[in-house]
Scaffold this motif. Structure first.
Motif, PDB file in Angstrom:
ATOM      1  N   ILE A   1       0.899  -1.119  -0.047  1.00 56.36           N
ATOM      2  CA  ILE A   1      -0.133  -0.050   0.041  1.00 56.36           C
ATOM      3  C   ILE A   1       1.004   1.288   0.016  1.00 56.36           C
ATOM      4  CG2 ILE A   1      -1.638   1.225   1.446  1.00 56.36           C
ATOM      5  CD1 ILE A   1      -2.460  -1.634   2.410  1.00 56.36           C
TER       6      ILE A   1
ATOM      7  N   ARG B   1       2.288   4.609   0.577  1.00 52.46           N
ATOM      8  CA  ARG B   1       2.030   5.833   1.806  1.00 52.46           C
ATOM      9  C   ARG B   1       2.202   7.214   1.214  1.00 52.46           C
ATOM     10  NH1 ARG B   1       3.859   3.395   7.567  1.00 52.46           N
ATOM     11  NH2 ARG B   1       2.328   1.554   7.623  1.00 52.46           N
TER      12      ARG B   1
ATOM     13  N   ARG C   1      -0.406  13.525  12.268  1.00 53.39           N
ATOM     14  CA  ARG C   1      -1.197  12.408  11.883  1.00 53.39           C
ATOM     15  C   ARG C   1      -2.230  11.855  13.287  1.00 53.39           C
ATOM     16  NH1 ARG C   1       3.370   8.966  10.318  1.00 53.39           N
ATOM     17  NH2 ARG C   1       3.289   8.103  12.492  1.00 53.39           N
TER      18      ARG C   1
ATOM     19  N   GLN D   1      -7.665  11.344  14.876  1.00 56.13           N
ATOM     20  CA  GLN D   1      -8.816  11.659  16.034  1.00 56.13           C
ATOM     21  C   GLN D   1      -9.850  12.403  15.251  1.00 56.13           C
ATOM     22  OE1 GLN D   1      -6.693  13.724  18.957  1.00 56.13           O
ATOM     23  NE2 GLN D   1      -6.459  12.028  20.349  1.00 56.13           N
TER      24      GLN D   1
ATOM     25  N   LYS E   1     -11.098  11.797  12.319  1.00 50.36           N
ATOM     26  CA  LYS E   1     -11.566  10.958  11.405  1.00 50.36           C
ATOM     27  C   LYS E   1     -12.697   9.935  12.301  1.00 50.36           C
ATOM     28  CE  LYS E   1     -10.864   7.035   8.448  1.00 50.36           C
ATOM     29  NZ  LYS E   1     -10.270   5.596   9.044  1.00 50.36           N
ATOM     30  N   ARG E   2     -12.152   9.702  13.466  1.00 47.51           N
ATOM     31  CA  ARG E   2     -12.685   8.803  14.435  1.00 47.51           C
ATOM     32  C   ARG E   2     -13.853   9.561  15.152  1.00 47.51           C
ATOM     33  NH1 ARG E   2      -8.880   5.537  18.946  1.00 47.51           N
ATOM     34  NH2 ARG E   2      -8.098   4.068  17.212  1.00 47.51           N
TER      35      ARG E   2
ATOM     36  N   GLU F   1     -16.513   9.392  12.548  1.00 41.98           N
ATOM     37  CA  GLU F   1     -17.098   8.278  12.629  1.00 41.98           C
ATOM     38  C   GLU F   1     -17.874   7.937  13.691  1.00 41.98           C
ATOM     39  OE1 GLU F   1     -13.500   5.825  10.514  1.00 41.98           O
ATOM     40  OE2 GLU F   1     -13.896   5.485  12.453  1.00 41.98           O
TER      41      GLU F   1
END
Lengths: 387, 601
Positions: free
Chosen positions: B2, B4, B30, B35, B37-38, B41
């Motif tokens: 993947i 990066r 980062r 955080q 993003k969480r 969500e």
């Protein structure tokens, strides 16, 4: 303020196991579960003696068995509720693989007890239905996969869990056990929904479920018979559903009185699938509403605590367990009041049945373990949730 | 592998220039990203969890609601089940005007098979076939084969046969008690009584419901719990009915008619004393309704109450009555009877007779002059004719208590009642009605002029206040004229010594179903009153396609066919009805003072 800070920083490492458990566990849900179990014993006292007499057993044989299994189930629930989410996940994943294998091997070693569906392992003194234990393990397993997919470079957990769910549902449908298959799919769908399923997919999925339903309807006589009897507008009063409806009608608001009911003599499944009809007949709407309220308390409290949960795994696993528990109750009650087509499913904690009771104890234990108060990442969430 | 993303070079250089640790800076960035993003969500999930909570709340709420609905309502099926439990097999008796039984109940047994509960199906089938020779054991075995669970082997079985079935000892054969309607007089009054069958039926009992006749009309009354002890009293006189049927049947056979009917009505109350239609049937075992052909050819068809016919010259009484009522003529007024054309239609007398240039009004009736009637109709006109016929009940079904009567609507020119209609109706063509219509009209016109309503109920249907259709004087003249028809006219064969029979014959050619009229098929009828001076009863006899050979020539007219039958009926029933014959021969003029002695009732 002190309490807020205290909780925000989490329990001190040195705190005794039991006191920490007592402080963090959801005591209301625990009590509700206990009351559901007691309601099951109360109804079993009324519903099972006719069956025991038919089988030449002591009058309260089934009540006694239910009490034994209940003790076992409650103990299991308590033990499981002590686990931390990490430990829980490990054991549940192991459990998942074991029960999965057990379900796969059913056609070889299982027995159908003459009921037309191979669902049980006979252990001599008792029988086990592995699919009951598979459900909570599957939920945790799925939550693990789904939450892993949220991580950077994580596996495609949703896709994997989807395939597992479909496979399991097919496996159970082949037994045939459409109730369990529906529960597995339902729980998975709820978890996926919370995990952020795109709306368009949800609509597509609903279509798929409908399509699978119609396919099953066309290809399975067992399934078709049940759907047909549901769709026919006239209730044949000699069917189980017909007896259940008339029992509810007989009972009215306050019931005909303890032990005065008749449905337990006419329905072979009065003590399992149609236990709520016994409740409605003998104790009336009052007891039915109490039971419904108890289920609602457990499900809604779990959901409320999961609202706050920041950890994706705990959130998803909790949703899956709560949804599985709630859906099972909903389907059982819905069948009895003829809102849903007939489907063999027990009422959690209330119906008689060893495997069912024990498995429900374990899943509720898991739910309690996951909804225990834990320190969350952000202070603002604690404030936000408590405000 | 993947891919990066590369470090954001610009910020790293800036950090390095400020002497900060670029790795640390990057890690912080980062963390903040993860955080956020969480958090996104989480917010997303919170909303969806709330939705799930609502769903559960709604689901359990619906179940609670449904339970309330179930617990507080009764389904139609349940209501039906409760009602079915109370099957009432009782049914009140029907009696004649003197309390003699016409219909009653007896207890019989139904044999019901539950093949799935049988010990030995074959033995059961053979046992039943031994007891009931009309049953075929092979057919029974086939019917008993799975998945049959319920079937009737026999509906009505005598106690002896039921005991024999019981003695078979087969638990899959159930004996169900049945009330069976019994008509002890057999065919007598069949069309009045109708028949009864089983309605709601279960193993232990069955409803007995009326299928036709008064059994159907009074079904509710007969099954009502509070009147079970009180029999339904009809106006029928069993003896008179029996005589009428005997004479009518013999007469019909003698005259080679294919059907016949007779009505005996009380002239003052409208009560039906007897009513018969031939051929008839046994109400204990009624034939099935015909599926094809003319329903009027079935024995079930009640020609008296249901048959709608053009009745011919009998209608001339109404024409004559109207002429007197409107003041156009008195009984002795001379009426022009010269041949008549209306437009291109010639109005002819029967058999092309010519009665001379003039006849008195009385003779128009006595000789039955079509031309005279036509002239009178042209004189008083359409409206007056229509009004009188309406008054007499000719424009609607009779109110008699029979389903057959209710369905028999007269046929008349509804829209286009023109002068030519009035002319033909004046001598009995173009208006079709039942013999019961005719009888009640004759009663109303001759009893002094008061309307009667035909009824089967004892006591009659009171019309309150009494309705006058013609004056007393007109009524008296009509009685005199009718008597004269018998003494001097076409109906001499109907005369009965001592009972002063009056009446009018009617011979109507039958209309073809395809249009036009048959040359040799007639409906002949005779409407009679007796005693003519003070009529007590009206008798109407109708024959369908009679043909009596007299001296090698076929006689079809009513004077030769219906009139003698009516006379014979009167001769036999008058004493039974309590009327004593007059001493000596009947008078020439009914109103000349001759005495009619009535026996006290």
């Amino acid at each position: 303020m002190t309490e807020m800070v205290y909780r925000a920083t989490g329990p001190t490492p040195g705190e005794a196991l039991l006191s920490r458990w007592w402080r963090t566990v959801d005591k209301v849900s625990l009590t509700a579960a206990l009351f559901l179990f007691l309601a099951g014993i109360l109804l079993g006292l009324a519903a099972s003696p006719p069956l025991a007499e038919r089988n030449d057993l002591p009058r309260f044989y089934y009540v006694w068995r239910q009490a034994q299994f209940g003790g076992l189930a409650l103990s299991a629930m308590l033990v499981v509720s002590f686990l931390t989410p990490d430990v829980l996940r490990r054991w549940a994943v192991v459990g998942f693989f074991c029960t999965f294998a057990a379900v796969l091997l059913l056609p070889v070693f299982g027995t159908d007890f003459g009921k037309g569906a191979v669902r049980w392992y006979s252990l001599g003194f008792t029988s086990l239905q592995p699919s009951e234990f598979l459900k909570p393990c599957f939920v945790v397993f799925t939550a693990w996969l789904m939450s892993a997919s949220f991580e950077r470079s994580g596996p495609p957990g949703i896709a994997i869990s989807f395939m597992v769910a479909v496979f399991l549902a097919l496996l159970l449908a082949l037994q045939p056990d459409f109730g369990q298959a529906a529960l597995i799919t339902g729980s998975w769908a709820m978890m996926y929904f919370v995990a952020g399923a795109p709306m368009i997919l949800i609509i597509l999925l609903a279509g798929l479920v409908f399509g699978a339903g119609s396919l099953a309807y066309q290809n399975s006589a067992h399934f078709r018979g049940r759907i047909d009897s549901y769709l026919s507008s006239e209730v044949d009063p000699t069917t189980q559903i017909g007896h259940a409806s008339s029992a509810i009608r007989e009972g009215g608001v306050f019931g005909v009185g303890a032990g005065g009911g008749e449905i337990k003599r006419t329905l072979p499944d009065a003590h399992t699938d149609f236990i709520i009809a016994v409740a409605a007949e003998e104790y009336g709407l009052v007891l039915c509403f109490v039971i419904i309220a108890l289920f609602l308390v457990i499900v809604l409290r779990a959901l409320a605590s999961l609202l706050r949960e920041r950890d994706a795994f705990v959130r998803l696993a909790g949703i899956g367990l709560a949804a599985g528990f709630g859906l099972q109750a909903l389907i059982n009650l819905g069948v009895t009041v003829r809102l849903l087509p007939a489907k063999g499913m027990t009422l959690p904690f209330v119906s008689y049945g060893g495997s069912s009771l024990l498995a429900i104890g374990i899943s509720l234990g898991m739910l309690l373990a996951l909804t225990r108060r834990r320190p969350q990442d952000e202070l603002e969430d604690v404030f936000g949730a408590d405000r | 592998m993947i891919r990066r993303p590369l470090r954001p070079l610009a910020r790293i250089i800036a950090a390095r220039e400020q002497g900060l640790d670029p790795d640390r800076k990057e890690a912080e960035a980062r963390l903040a990203k993860v955080q956020s993003k969480r958090k996104r969500e989480h917010q997303h999930a919170q909303f969806r969890i709330l939705l799930i909570a609502c769903m559960f709340l709604g689901g359990f709420g619906m179940i609670g609601l449904r339970m309330v609905v179930l617990a507080t309502t009764q389904t139609p099926a349940e209501i039906a089940a409760i009602e079915a439990k109370k099957i009432v097999s009782d049914r009140a008796d029907i009696v004649d005007r003197h309390g003699r039984i016409l219909a009653t109940n007896i207890t019989t047994t139904s044999i019901i098979a539950h093949p799935h509960q049988m010990i030995d199906r074959n033995a059961a089938a053979e046992g039943l076939a031994r007891i009931f020779p009309d049953l075929d054991p092979r057919v029974l075995k086939r019917r008993f084969a799975p998945p049959a669970k319920f079937l009737f082997v026999k509906r009505k079985v005598s106690p002896e046969k039921a005991q024999a079935v019981h003695d078979l000892g087969e638990p899959g054969l159930v004996l169900g008690k049945r009330e069976t309607r019994l008509y002890p007089n057999g065919k007598l009054a069949a069309h009045i009584l109708g028949g009864a069958g089983y309605g709601n039926e279960e193993i232990a009992a069955a409803e007995v419901v009326g299928r036709s006749g008064v059994e159907y009309w009074f079904d509710e009354r007969l099954r009502a719990q509070d009147t079970l002890g009180a029999p339904l009293e009809l106006s029928i006189d069993l003896t008179a009915q029996s005589i009428v049927e005997q004479v009518l049947y013999r007469g019909m056979t003698l005259m080679n008619a294919k059907g016949a009917s007779a009505v005996v009505m009380d002239a003052n109350t409208g009560e039906m004393v007897a009513m018969s239609s031939m051929p008839d049937f046994d109400p204990n075992n009624p034939p099935a309704a015909p599926k094809k052909g003319d329903p009027a050819d079935s024995p079930l068809f009640n020609q008296a109450a249901q048959g709608v016919y053009e009745l011919g010259s009998s209608y001339k009484l109404f024409t004559v009555a109207l002429a007197m009522e409107t003041g156009i003529a008195t009984p002795d007024t001379l009426i022009d009877t010269k041949p008549l054309r209306w437009g291109r239609f010639p109005i002819r007398e029967f058999d092309n007779h010519n009665y001379g240039p003039f006849q008195s009004l009385t003779n128009v009736l006595v000789k039955s002059s079509n031309v005279g009637s036509a002239r009178l109709a042209m004189e008083f006109g359409v409206e007056a004719q229509r009004a009188l016929l309406d008054d007499l009940g000719f424009l609607s079904p009779t109110l008699m208590e029979l389903p057959a009567a209710k369905s028999a609507a007269p046929i008349y020119p509804k829209k286009n009642w023109s002068e030519i209609s009035a002319i033909t109706i004046s001598y009995g063509h173009g208006l079709s009605a039942t013999p019961v219509h005719l009888a009640s009209a004759y009663a109303s016109l001759t009893n002094g002029g008061l309307l009667v309503q035909p009824t089967l109920m004892k006591g009659g249907a009171k019309i309150d206040p009494p309705r006058r259709v013609v004056s007393e004087k007109t009524s008296r003249s009509l009685r005199y004229m009718l008597r004269k028809v018998v003494t001097d006219g076409t109906a001499s064969l109907a005369d009965v010594e001592g009972y002063e029979v009056g009446g009018k014959t009617g011979t109507a050619v039958k209309p073809k179903p395809t249009g036009g009229y048959y040359a040799d098929r007639v409906i002949s009828n005779f409407a009679a009153i007796f005693p003519a001076q003070n009529p007590r009863y009206v008798v109407v006899v109708t024959l369908d396609e009679p043909q009596d050979i007299v001296a090698g020539k076929p006689k079809r007219t009513a004077g030769w066919t219906a009139a003698p039958i009516a006379g014979e009926i009167i001769r036999r029933i008058a004493p039974v009805l309590g009327l004593r014959p007059l001493s000596g021969r009947g008078t020439e003029r009914a109103d000349s003072g001759a005495i009619v002695t009535l026996a006290s009732q």
